[in-house]
Design an enzyme around this catalytic site. Sequence first.
Site, mmCIF file in Angstrom:
data_model
loop_
_atom_site.group_PDB
_atom_site.id
_atom_site.type_symbol
_atom_site.label_atom_id
_atom_site.label_comp_id
_atom_site.label_asym_id
_atom_site.label_seq_id
_atom_site.Cartn_x
_atom_site.Cartn_y
_atom_site.Cartn_z
ATOM 1 N N GLN A 239 0.819 -1.240 0.066
ATOM 2 C CA GLN A 239 0.043 -0.020 -0.205
ATOM 3 C C GLN A 239 1.011 1.324 -0.108
ATOM 4 O O GLN A 239 0.315 2.315 -0.210
ATOM 5 C CB GLN A 239 -0.852 -0.044 1.194
ATOM 6 C CG GLN A 239 -1.943 -0.904 1.095
ATOM 7 C CD GLN A 239 -2.922 -0.963 2.223
ATOM 8 O OE1 GLN A 239 -3.263 -1.990 2.891
ATOM 9 N NE2 GLN A 239 -3.798 0.185 2.599
ATOM 10 N N ARG A 386 -9.803 -0.320 7.327
ATOM 11 C CA ARG A 386 -10.658 0.601 6.548
ATOM 12 C C ARG A 386 -10.917 1.828 7.383
ATOM 13 O O ARG A 386 -12.064 2.215 7.525
ATOM 14 C CB ARG A 386 -11.785 0.041 6.122
ATOM 15 C CG ARG A 386 -12.538 0.673 4.820
ATOM 16 C CD ARG A 386 -13.728 0.050 4.404
ATOM 17 N NE ARG A 386 -14.040 0.692 3.166
ATOM 18 C CZ ARG A 386 -14.364 0.348 1.848
ATOM 19 N NH1 ARG A 386 -14.472 -1.164 1.585
ATOM 20 N NH2 ARG A 386 -14.772 1.290 1.166
ATOM 21 N N CYS A 387 -9.973 2.470 7.919
ATOM 22 C CA CYS A 387 -10.168 3.802 8.729
ATOM 23 C C CYS A 387 -8.800 4.451 8.778
ATOM 24 O O CYS A 387 -7.901 3.711 8.654
ATOM 25 C CB CYS A 387 -10.748 3.469 9.891
ATOM 26 S SG CYS A 387 -9.805 2.673 11.101
ATOM 27 N N GLU A 762 -13.274 5.540 3.914
ATOM 28 C CA GLU A 762 -13.212 4.976 5.095
ATOM 29 C C GLU A 762 -14.508 5.336 6.088
ATOM 30 O O GLU A 762 -14.707 4.598 6.994
ATOM 31 C CB GLU A 762 -11.798 5.089 5.993
ATOM 32 C CG GLU A 762 -10.766 4.349 4.957
ATOM 33 C CD GLU A 762 -9.403 4.811 5.330
ATOM 34 O OE1 GLU A 762 -9.236 5.904 5.965
ATOM 35 O OE2 GLU A 762 -8.741 4.224 5.076
#
Lengths: 808, 284
Positions: A239, A386-387, A762
């Site tokens: 990522q 996802r945050c 997110e």
Amino acid sequence: MNKELSRQERADALGGMGCKRKRVEDARFTQGKGNYVDDIKLPGMLFGDFVRSPYAHARIKSINTDAAMALDGVVAVLTAADLAPLGLHWMPTLAGDKQMVLADGKVLFQGQEVAYVVAKDRYIAADAVELVEVEYEELEVIIDPFASLKSDVVLREDLVAEDGSLPDGAHGPRKHHNHIFTWEVGDKETTEQVIGEAEVVAEDMFYYHRTHPCPLETCGCVASMDKVNGKLTLYGTFQAPHAIRTVVSLISGIEEHNIRVISPDIGGGFGNKVGAYPGYVCSVVASIVTGVPVKWVEDRMENLMTTAFARDYWMKGKIAATKEGKITGLWCHTTADHGGFDACADPTKFPAGFMNICTGSYDIPVAYLAVDGVYTNKAPGGVSYRCSFRVTEAVYFIERMIEVLAIELNMDPAELRRINFIKKEQFPYQSALGWEYDSGDYHTAWDKALEAVDYKGLRAEQAQRVEDFKAGKTRSLMGIGLTFFTEIVGAGPVKNCDILGLGMFDSCEIRIHPTGSAIARLGTISQGQGHATTFAQILATEIGLPADSITIEEGDTDTAPYGLGTYGSRSTPVAGAATAMAGRKIRAKAQMIAAYLLEVHDDDVEFDVDRFVVKGAPEKFKTMKEIAFAAYNQAIPGIEPGLEAVSYYDPPNMTYPFGAYVCVMDIDVDTGVTDIRRFYALDDCGTRINPMIIEGQIHGGLTEALAVALGQEIAYDDMGNVKTGTLMDFFLPTAWEVPNYETDHTVTPSPHHPIGAKGVGESPHVGGVPCFSNAVNDAFKAFGLRHTHMPHDHWRIWQTANKLGLHG
Amino acid sequence: MIPAAFEYHRPKDMAGVLAVLVEHGDEARVLAGGHSLIPMMKLRMADVPHLIDLQDVDGLSGITVDGGRIRIGAMTTQSDIIGHAALAEAAPIMREASLQIADPQVRYMGTVGGNVANGDPGNDMPGLMQCLDATFILVGPDGEREVQARDFYEAAYMTDREDDEVLVAVAFDAPSGGYAYEKQKRKIGDYATAAAAVLLVKDGDTCSSASIAMTNLSDTPVWSEAAGDALVGTSVDAAAIDAAVAAMLGDIDPTQDNRGPIEFKRHAAAMILRRAIARAWDRA
């Protein structure tokens, strides 16, 4: 001559910001033509596979690799003893700790990497793994972080000095040999005083269970060392490819210009692919040793059991208010279970991420937060699933705290939120825990949401349901889940955000080709977010060339400008801003070229959608396409040929997307089965670049929120065995389990972002988890429930109902 | 997730299958849909040096409804069952249960034979077969023999089938009366937290016959004769249902797992049976 297009028609033809442009990536993804790490096949490539520990805590007495080495097709078996001379048996983590690459004398979690087998194909490698003989001596296992802080058992002997003293960790003094750090923010004394003197105080403990991001594609890499030119190429599910290049260089000693990191198509990340894993290091070493490429790809069980987990926070909270419900102070102490190594992926100065956003959307005058990090015998990680960094934990904490306070006050939780919201005129708002919220209009969003779902009607229906339940007419209860969240994304300003000393700016480089098409390269990397679609839309609007004529390229460190990658909803807030700024540099030069071509002064031309026009004489213009060609074929005095720009964007602040969610859930009290009847999600992510992609992100984020709230967990037994190591037990919802989502929005642009965008990927996860959880808790509120922990799977809901005496 | 090396056999007829089985004994296993066996091999929990693929063997698939007798070949998929009109007419519980097995993709591959012969207590068909009082037809070196489903299961993955035998078909009489297959699961594709197969025959207002079997609540499917008996001769009123549930709870022996503690499973089993009885009686 063609009919002159209207201004709007010209804008529409660009496919710029605000339009529902179809995803350009989908042509390959929907045909199975993506190119993922496991699709990479290089000549002579070998395959790596790990021998992993079956025990959660054990000393390694011996490792015998003879039988494995004797198997035909096995090339090498690496152990810590082989890596030690290179100094590679341990590696630094993103959190300032270090982690064993291969077990150095002991193992600290089940599934820990013990030896790395390299073979001619992955079948032989798997057989060889079985042949490596490891003799273990089991040690006492510690799974509970509270017990860990009291235990005599030393998990990390490497962090205790010879005289028994505890050297400081990366984040200061340590209180116990299994303690990692204490992080404190806010005004402890005043907060405790306010709570001590408050008219009303609500208090509870909220456990946010351990779970896992679980991207469909697991982690993997192909390392290829070219011994002739000394260059290492590393393909991987990264990522943050640039950060990986720097880390690989620092670890291996290979100069950074000799390392090329390539992130090909990535099948989802959600934070799981931010960190550096032993598989990467071992593959690089194996390629250096063998001189041929080496591939390593995790299987699903390895991914779930060993690569970065998320959450595992025990959050104890106290909230003070007046009798009328005005919040006067907030106190939180969190015990953070980090597993065997502290491998959290947070900006260096934030060992608990942005947990200090836990004052939420409310005007709370004083607050205090302390977080203690603890070692246990669980896998390392602590990524932001996802945050943004630990924001899901923070929002869950405050949104549960508000619900508990509403019970204490006997007040409607929607009204309690309303009277405590930060008001529109208070922005930019300084929070008690140190953030400056950029913009918001919470009351408008809240009213819109409550009206859309007929909140009063829902409460009336719920009251009737409770009556019917008590009268024996139904065995179903109804929960109304409310959440108003504020996220903090777009890390971040270099002055306070770095990872391993690398400032968290991002970048974009644009080259306009002579014929009026372009390529833009960014320091980020899409894992499914649709960057190739949305960033082209930003540029189309900024530089007046059609989005379809702009290629977006990411993930190759030899060609892309340096950036910190994609996670924490940072791509649009940071790289999106860099894209706009680079576009504006292109436009500035184009303006000079246009003025030259139109034979007027620079100041006498103005940008108009896809062209520069002479002010007051719109019939005199040069299109951007014409300007692009002129940049390459005209000798213009004082202007260099070509049309290129690069921008490195250091954001002045974070962005603060927000939203209002409502979940309506029916619960079968007898079986614990939940049925989500309705889910309404209003999101405000500032300027909306592609509404279709936003909607897709919201559907995905809500689905992962549903998963976490209703059943997804990494569970351990007392021996430290992972109980949820396959997708049979680790809950990934399918279309069958997912309700129909209603999406809505308001638009409050970020005042400091070049295009006003805040990020959205997110938000639905951050807001969704407490919303689903609040619905479950709310359903039982009439029967005396204050709080029950997630995940709300069938048996736990049944247990809650049972404890409340609802089974007769 | 990579199986140990194995020999792959693909015989054209049953004689060829049996030859491999006789030669290799418990080192050989037949492969039907593969949805249980292949994951076990990939996890290296099943060691199968000789894998015998049945797909080229003629005569193992197909459904016949002949008068009141139904025969389903072992290689018949759950998808085939769902789509078979005559079977749905003759034994609608087969379709209702099959629609609750796994997901559509699995049902295209998963077979009746594999589902009943593997002995996995999580599988739905074994309990259903016991409820229907089905007969399993096995073929071995000494020819064909029949075993009742109610006598077939010994423990988890342990059945009456000998190592050199192949289960080739199941057969049962078309049930009359009301039916229900009720299953609680955590998500699509999951095994049951608790499942109940119920067949009830109504004579006037009285239950004249009842058969009840439970799934994934012991290490074998549980046909609860006592639970059925508790309903026979009653009007399936509250007291009779309570008695049937109590009898069933006496026969099951669930264990704790990720689906929940024993206490919850017993509660879920009771709820699921109550609902199944209610639906079956309503249809009777």
